[in-house]
Write a protein that holds these residues in place. Structure first.
Motif, mmCIF file in Angstrom:
data_model
loop_
_atom_site.group_PDB
_atom_site.id
_atom_site.type_symbol
_atom_site.label_atom_id
_atom_site.label_comp_id
_atom_site.label_asym_id
_atom_site.label_seq_id
_atom_site.Cartn_x
_atom_site.Cartn_y
_atom_site.Cartn_z
ATOM 1 N N LEU A 50 -25.633 -52.255 54.905
ATOM 2 C CA LEU A 50 -25.733 -51.186 55.964
ATOM 3 C C LEU A 50 -24.275 -50.595 56.140
ATOM 4 N N LEU A 51 -23.233 -51.415 56.148
ATOM 5 C CA LEU A 51 -21.926 -50.978 56.560
ATOM 6 C C LEU A 51 -21.500 -49.935 55.413
ATOM 7 N N ARG A 52 -22.157 -50.156 54.270
ATOM 8 C CA ARG A 52 -21.797 -49.057 53.012
ATOM 9 C C ARG A 52 -23.011 -47.803 53.169
ATOM 10 N N GLY A 53 -23.716 -48.050 54.072
ATOM 11 C CA GLY A 53 -24.887 -46.959 54.161
ATOM 12 C C GLY A 53 -26.164 -47.158 53.319
ATOM 13 N N TYR A 54 -26.320 -48.489 52.769
ATOM 14 C CA TYR A 54 -27.445 -48.841 52.049
ATOM 15 C C TYR A 54 -27.758 -47.758 50.831
ATOM 16 N N LYS A 55 -27.004 -47.998 49.922
ATOM 17 C CA LYS A 55 -27.065 -47.326 48.945
ATOM 18 C C LYS A 55 -28.226 -47.796 47.750
ATOM 19 N N GLY A 56 -29.153 -47.329 47.712
ATOM 20 C CA GLY A 56 -30.314 -47.869 46.733
ATOM 21 C C GLY A 56 -31.345 -48.779 47.979
ATOM 22 N N ASN A 57 -31.766 -49.587 47.110
ATOM 23 C CA ASN A 57 -32.730 -50.664 47.707
ATOM 24 C C ASN A 57 -31.941 -51.348 48.629
ATOM 25 N N LYS A 58 -32.551 -51.641 49.738
ATOM 26 C CA LYS A 58 -32.010 -52.167 51.003
ATOM 27 C C LYS A 58 -31.512 -54.035 50.535
ATOM 28 N N ILE A 59 -32.566 -54.533 50.080
ATOM 29 C CA ILE A 59 -32.217 -55.832 49.906
ATOM 30 C C ILE A 59 -31.317 -56.115 48.981
ATOM 31 N N LYS A 60 -30.976 -55.148 47.744
ATOM 32 C CA LYS A 60 -30.066 -55.240 46.857
ATOM 33 C C LYS A 60 -28.925 -54.973 47.284
ATOM 34 N N ALA A 61 -28.797 -53.682 48.213
ATOM 35 C CA ALA A 61 -27.494 -53.261 48.953
ATOM 36 C C ALA A 61 -27.006 -54.427 49.551
ATOM 37 N N ASN A 62 -27.534 -55.132 50.238
ATOM 38 C CA ASN A 62 -27.042 -56.274 51.232
ATOM 39 C C ASN A 62 -26.710 -57.462 50.363
ATOM 40 N N GLN A 63 -27.295 -57.704 49.391
ATOM 41 C CA GLN A 63 -27.144 -58.802 48.457
ATOM 42 C C GLN A 63 -25.673 -58.344 47.613
ATOM 43 N N ASP A 64 -25.721 -57.281 47.212
ATOM 44 C CA ASP A 64 -24.443 -56.552 46.278
ATOM 45 C C ASP A 64 -23.397 -56.735 47.132
ATOM 46 N N ALA A 65 -23.425 -56.085 48.362
ATOM 47 C CA ALA A 65 -22.211 -56.025 49.263
ATOM 48 C C ALA A 65 -21.886 -57.601 49.769
ATOM 49 N N PHE A 66 -22.802 -58.614 49.753
ATOM 50 C CA PHE A 66 -22.392 -60.054 50.175
ATOM 51 C C PHE A 66 -21.677 -60.432 48.864
ATOM 52 N N ARG A 67 -22.212 -60.392 47.942
ATOM 53 C CA ARG A 67 -21.405 -60.846 46.591
ATOM 54 C C ARG A 67 -19.926 -60.324 46.755
ATOM 55 N N ASP A 68 -19.771 -59.035 46.809
ATOM 56 C CA ASP A 68 -18.419 -58.200 46.808
ATOM 57 C C ASP A 68 -17.592 -59.024 47.830
ATOM 58 N N GLU A 69 -18.064 -59.232 49.154
ATOM 59 C CA GLU A 69 -17.096 -59.655 49.915
ATOM 60 C C GLU A 69 -16.902 -61.221 49.486
ATOM 61 N N ILE A 70 -17.677 -62.178 49.158
ATOM 62 C CA ILE A 70 -17.181 -63.297 48.545
ATOM 63 C C ILE A 70 -16.309 -63.429 47.519
ATOM 64 N N ARG A 71 -16.575 -62.379 46.691
ATOM 65 C CA ARG A 71 -15.412 -62.281 45.474
ATOM 66 C C ARG A 71 -14.352 -61.875 45.907
ATOM 67 N N ALA A 72 -14.284 -60.784 46.932
ATOM 68 C CA ALA A 72 -12.827 -60.344 47.028
ATOM 69 C C ALA A 72 -12.161 -61.499 47.750
ATOM 70 N N ALA A 73 -12.605 -62.244 48.847
ATOM 71 C CA ALA A 73 -12.246 -63.122 49.783
ATOM 72 C C ALA A 73 -11.686 -64.317 48.582
ATOM 73 N N ARG A 74 -12.256 -64.716 47.710
ATOM 74 C CA ARG A 74 -12.019 -65.655 46.686
ATOM 75 C C ARG A 74 -10.372 -65.141 46.025
ATOM 76 N N GLN A 75 -10.645 -63.699 45.695
ATOM 77 C CA GLN A 75 -9.263 -63.339 45.166
ATOM 78 C C GLN A 75 -8.147 -63.178 46.257
ATOM 79 N N MET A 76 -8.733 -63.173 47.265
ATOM 80 C CA MET A 76 -7.432 -63.012 48.173
ATOM 81 C C MET A 76 -7.021 -64.509 48.740
#
Ligand SMILES: Cc1cc2nc3c(=O)[nH]c(=O)nc-3n(C[C@H](O)[C@H](O)[C@H](O)COP(=O)(O)O)c2cc1C
Length: 361
Positions: A50-76
């Motif tokens: 939702l922070l990104r305005g739910y692009k596309g399917n809501k469940i998938k958007a949440n999962q994708d954003a969650f995955r991105d946050e985990i990956r980014a934190a891992r890189q940092m």
């Protein structure tokens, strides 16, 4: 630099756990900064799409954003990165799957009894930590997990002074008659150290109202392995919410910390503002729920959309939003939280202060 003492959960070593804070308050920046200072940085999984305005399917958007946050934190950070997933989320299972695929170090499971978590996570090398509010719930979840040949890797015991939703009755919270964290922690330690329950003692981590290093020392003396803290991390530079969200903490007096009846059917602790005064007074803010993000929410009866209010607040707009906060949020002042340039202090500065406080009784 003297550091806070370290403790272990499974094979992981950390000096504290930073509590997960939705929506988007603890994401990649805060979690990685904490992990870089020897703590467990926890990303809250709720409604990140939702922070990104739910692009596309809501469940998938949440999962994708969650995955991105985990990956980014891992890189940092090469430190300990975990996630907080609430059982009450409609897509709880999908989010557990994402965190498992991303091989997070630690999964903290709250807001309900996550009986099936060991089955969902399978053999992945992830420490599973349920949040409980007493020894009875610790027992309940242990019995359920033993059926999957798993015992909790630690227990987080969240008491009535925490921020966000609380597992106590509205009346007990308002009248201050809920059981106190220290008593709950003693009970859970008794349960977790009993050889009839576990081959090896399970670490117990108190949460809720722990603000100063001295509080950490107090719980260590009581027999807790470590602590989980959230509110104090909000007023740091790396906290992922807008600065206006953090300024709400600077603005709050003790009397501004109020218990609200949340639309999801649980009480919560938040910072009083005109929006909360309005809805607590019974005014309805119309909304059209397309998502039903929490199992316990009934959009037809709710006076407002909780997630919308939290998203607005995350972005710094409080006209139809508010900030959740723990009972000690009023302790945050410009003097204690801003540096000489007027910027919020860094997580590293905060960790140094906690350690100094810990060592000065
Ligand atoms: C702004 C805010 C958001 C929170 N969001 C969540 C959440 O999404 N899931 C959860 O299990 N706990 C949530 N919590 C609870 C924290 O993870 C933590 O256990 C608790 O606040 C600890 O007490 P303290 O804030 O007094 O340190 C939230 C707390 C705050 C202050």
């Amino acid at each position: 630099m003297i550091e806070l003492p370290k403790f272990k959960i499974g094979n992981l070593e950390m000096n504290l756990i930073q509590g997960g804070m939705g929506v988007g308050v603890s994401a990649r920046n805060l979690a990685s900064a904490v992990a870089n200072c020897g703590g467990a940085g926890i990303i809250a999984s709720v409604e990140l799409g939702l922070l990104r305005g739910y692009k596309g399917n809501k469940i998938k958007a949440n999962q994708d954003a969650f995955r991105d946050e985990i990956r980014a934190a891992r890189q940092m950070s090469n430190g300990v990165i975990g996630v907080n997933i609430m059982r009450a989320l409609t897509d709880y299972q999908g989010l557990v799957k994402v965190a498992t695929e991303e091989k997070v170090d630690l999964m903290i499971l709250g807001a309900g009894i996550a009986k099936d978590a060991p089955k969902l996570v399978g053999d992945a090398p992830i420490c599973l930590v349920p949040m409980v509010n007493d020894a009875r719930t610790a027992d309940l979840i242990t019995r359920a997990w033993k059926k999957h040949n798993k015992v909790p890797d630690a227990f987080v015991v969240e008491g009535p002074k925490a921020g966000g939703h609380l597992a106590y009755s509205f009346e007990d919270l308002v009248n201050n008659t809920a059981p106190q964290l220290e008593d709950l922690v003693k009970d859970v330690i008794g349960f977790a150290n009993n050889p009839e329950n576990f081959k090896n003692p399970v670490p117990v981590i108190p949460a809720g109202g722990i603000y100063f290093g001295q509080d950490i020392a107090y719980y260590h003396k009581l027999g807790a392995a470590g602590v989980q803290m959230a509110t104090r991390f909000v007023t740091t530079r790396e906290c992922d919410a807008d600065d206006k969200f953090k300024q709400e903490y600077l603005r709050a007096n003790k009397e501004d910390l109020m218990i609200i009846k949340s639309p999801v059917g649980m009480p919560g602790r938040a910072i009083r503002n005109s929006f909360l005064e309005k809805v607590m007074g019974g005014e309805k803010i119309d909304f059209n729920c397309k998502y039903n993000c929490l199992k316990t929410c009934n959009p037809k009866e709710s006076l407002y959309c909780l997630m919308k209010a939290l998203i607005e607040a995350h972005g710094g707009d409080f006209r139809e939003g508010f900030a959740f906060a723990g009972s000690n949020a009023y302790r945050a002042t410009p003097e204690s939280c801003l540096d000489a340039d007027g910027k919020f202090i860094t997580v590293r500065t905060l960790m140094q202060r906690l350690s100094d406080e810990y060592n000065s009784p």
